[in-house]
Write a protein that holds these residues in place. Structure first.
Motif, PDB file in Angstrom:
ATOM      1  N   ASP A 334       0.838  -1.199   0.000  1.00 40.34           N
ATOM      2  CA  ASP A 334       0.000   0.000   0.000  1.00 40.34           C
ATOM      3  C   ASP A 334       0.877   1.255   0.000  1.00 40.34           C
ATOM      4  O   ASP A 334       1.208   1.785   1.054  1.00 40.34           O
ATOM      5  CB  ASP A 334      -0.907   0.009   1.229  1.00 40.34           C
ATOM      6  N   VAL A 348      -2.987  -2.593  -2.364  1.00 45.13           N
ATOM      7  CA  VAL A 348      -4.143  -2.475  -1.473  1.00 45.13           C
ATOM      8  C   VAL A 348      -4.992  -1.290  -1.927  1.00 45.13           C
ATOM      9  O   VAL A 348      -4.469  -0.276  -2.376  1.00 45.13           O
ATOM     10  CB  VAL A 348      -3.681  -2.266  -0.018  1.00 45.13           C
ATOM     11  N   TYR A 356      -5.487  -5.384   3.334  1.00 39.70           N
ATOM     12  CA  TYR A 356      -4.385  -6.325   3.549  1.00 39.70           C
ATOM     13  C   TYR A 356      -4.921  -7.717   3.883  1.00 39.70           C
ATOM     14  O   TYR A 356      -4.493  -8.729   3.312  1.00 39.70           O
ATOM     15  CB  TYR A 356      -3.495  -5.845   4.691  1.00 39.70           C
ATOM     16  N   VAL A 373       3.956  -8.925   3.150  1.00 35.02           N
ATOM     17  CA  VAL A 373       2.822  -8.087   3.545  1.00 35.02           C
ATOM     18  C   VAL A 373       3.387  -6.709   3.887  1.00 35.02           C
ATOM     19  O   VAL A 373       4.205  -6.583   4.796  1.00 35.02           O
ATOM     20  CB  VAL A 373       2.087  -8.691   4.766  1.00 35.02           C
ATOM     21  N   THR A 381      -4.942  -9.031  10.130  1.00 29.38           N
ATOM     22  CA  THR A 381      -3.764  -9.261   9.290  1.00 29.38           C
ATOM     23  C   THR A 381      -2.697 -10.034  10.054  1.00 29.38           C
ATOM     24  O   THR A 381      -2.053 -10.942   9.504  1.00 29.38           O
ATOM     25  CB  THR A 381      -3.190  -7.921   8.796  1.00 29.38           C
ATOM     26  N   SER A 397       7.171  -9.021   6.658  1.00 24.81           N
ATOM     27  CA  SER A 397       6.294  -7.870   6.841  1.00 24.81           C
ATOM     28  C   SER A 397       6.984  -6.800   7.679  1.00 24.81           C
ATOM     29  O   SER A 397       8.128  -6.975   8.119  1.00 24.81           O
ATOM     30  CB  SER A 397       4.971  -8.284   7.500  1.00 24.81           C
TER      31      SER A 397
END
Length: 544
Positions: A334, A348, A356, A373, A381, A397
């Motif tokens: 995103d 996203v 997500y 992620v 998430t 992530s």
């Protein structure tokens, strides 16, 4: 001002106008007594009169002038005083300004008490006149549509003018060559400021004259395919351009402010994307430890730090090292900042429900080996990421935490059970970016005793940039990362199963050899790569 109101009833006026017969009036009055409705509405429902007949009669009753449909034309000067939303809210059309008074067509005399608010908005006394409601509504639509088109044409013409085109190109070319991450266009009352963010710090450039701000901002909006006439709502867009023969992506964000619109351009330059772990600032030992995390078949690897600390670049660098034909790598971001060859990247879009969590669940059905992620920002998430790791996927992530030990506490706060985290978490990398001393003007300096005391070090050799053309007289040029790397071994897992508090985890991690962000930064100070001020600024509040 309206003439004194006519004391007669509306029915008598309609009869006198010749549009209503006495018998029709008596029948309507009888229905009014039974239903309690308004006489004008009853006559309209019966088809005895038209809406225009009723509006003209009301004008006579209220002592107001009547404006026929053919004369409902707005003067540009009057139109500029009342925006479209206000005009529609009041059911009014500004017709003209004469003698400092605003002539305003309205459809309903009941709105007369509200016109004081409109006088306050426009700063002009209002002279109301009455018009047919349907004709007035149509005239409002026509007038403001023409105004919007006129503004669009004027803005586009200004934005397409050759000097404006060249001016914007020169600003953006300079920004790219100076390695700026963002360019800020900020118009104020009588002032126009342009700033660039280089190495994490904003500096101002010589701005063009303030009167060029609207045209320059319009040119940006044209290139980003945004609505030029919309200046009251934030907008987002994207521009693709070529600078020095290389493609550059610009993310555009506009926000309405008091002086007009503030526009920020985020510069995404593939040439500036450094995916070599060694050149990011990692030592050989640190590279080996981090690569050990991502070469495992499953588990979670987290990179933490504030916005703008280089987390995405670190993750991209790790993906580039494991991006092989036998691995399916998917990312959800995103936004997607850079295209990575051979990797499936999904943006996203919260506005349409592409979150997500939703994309991550879908990704698990795409048979991935590795999932990136962009950020774990909510319990759902976090839970899905843990489930993915438990089912044989490697998940990378980011989180927004101050250091590596506090990341464990944050995941627990997001609702992840400690025993599941212990089973899936493989390693944590915390990072910051510090500015490097400009090599063109670097010179030895006497250490500041106060700063040394704050850092908990003895005085030692230090270097600082004097300031030169190369570094825009800041003394710094470029940035490097400092890292804090926490592998999840059995001792750490046992600790956070017993006590997942940040303090307890940090103490144990440091006993087991964890080098903190500040310690790593101080090594760069001793090597003459950065300054003590930079390290203290980026590790502010770190408990040593």
């Amino acid at each position: 001002m309206p003439a004194p109101p006519d004391g007669r009833r509306i029915g008598a006026i309609l009869v006198e106008m010749g549009v209503l017969r006495q018998g029709q009036l008596q029948a309507a009055l009888a229905e009014q007594r039974r239903s309690g409705g308004r006489l004008g509405a009853i006559l309209l429902d019966r088809g005895a009169i038209t809406a225009e007949d009723l509006a003209r009669a009301l004008a006579l009753q209220k002592g107001m002038d009547w404006v026929p449909a053919g004369e409902l034309r707005a003067d540009p000067e009057a139109l500029a005083l009342v925006d479209a939303a206000t005009a529609r809210a009041f059911g009014a059309l500004p017709l003209g300004v004469s003698g400092g008074r605003l002539r305003l067509a309205i459809a309903d005399p009941d709105t007369l008490p509200l016109l004081g608010d409109l006088e306050a908005i426009t700063g002009c006394p209002v002279e109301p006149v009455l018009a047919d409601p349907a004709a007035l509504e149509k005239a409002v639509d026509v007038a403001y549509q023409a105004q919007a088109e006129s503004r669009r044409e004027a803005a586009a013409e200004a934005g397409e003018a050759a000097p404006i085109v060249r001016l914007l190109e020169s600003i953006l070319t300079r920004a790219v060559r100076d390695r700026a991450a963002d360019v800020h266009f900020e118009p104020y009352q009588g002032e126009f400021r342009i700033r660039m963010r280089v190495d994490g710090v904003l500096y101002e450039i010589d701005p063009p004259p303030a009167h060029l701000a609207p045209a320059l901002i319009s040119r940006i909006k044209v290139l980003a395919d945004l609505d030029i006439s919309e200046t009251r709502m934030p907008q987002d867009g994207r521009i693709e351009m070529v600078v020095d023969g290389a493609p550059i992506d610009l993310r555009v964000s506009t926000v309405p402010i008091q002086g007009g619109e503030s526009v920020v351009l985020r510069i995404l330059d593939r040439r500036a994307l450094q995916l070599d772990l060694g050149r990011l600032g990692l030592s050989e030992e640190e590279q080996e430890r981090i690569l050990g995390f991502v070469q495992r078949p499953h588990g979670i690897v987290l990179v933490t730090g504030p916005t703008g600390s280089g987390k995405t670049t670190t993750l991209y660098s790790l993906l580039s090292r494991i991006n092989e034909a036998e691995r399916k790598i998917l990312t959800v971001e995103d936004p997607v900042e850079y295209d990575l060859d051979g990797i499936v990247q999904v943006p996203v879009n919260d506005a349409i429900g592409v979150t997500y969590a939703r994309v991550l669940r879908t990704m698990l059905r795409q048979d991935p080996d590795v999932i990136l992620v962009g950020e774990i920002r909510d319990p759902e998430t976090a839970q899905i990421a843990v489930e993915a790791a438990l089912t044989g996927h490697l998940v990378l992530s980011t989180l927004h935490t101050n250091d590596a030990p506090s990341t464990i506490t944050r995941m627990v706060d997001l609702g992840v059970e400690p025993f599941l985290l212990a089973a899936t978490l493989e390693g944590i990398v915390a990072q910051r970016l510090v500015r490097c001393v400009c090599p063109a003007c670097a010179a030895p300096v006497e250490p500041d005793p106060e700063l040394c005391a704050r850092a908990g070090i003895e005085s030692g050799p230090q270097v600082r940039g004097k300031g030169c053309d190369d570094c825009h007289y800041t003394g710094y040029k470029g940035r490097t990362a400092i890292y804090e790397i926490l592998p999840m071994d059995d001792a750490i897992r046992e600790q956070f199963l017993r006590d997942p508090s940040t303090v307890a985890l940090r103490r144990l991690a440091r006993r087991r050899g964890l080098r903190s962000l500040r310690q790593r930064g101080l090594e760069l100070v001793a090597a003459g790569r950065t300054t003590l001020e930079e390290v203290l600024r980026e590790t502010l509040g770190e408990d040593e």
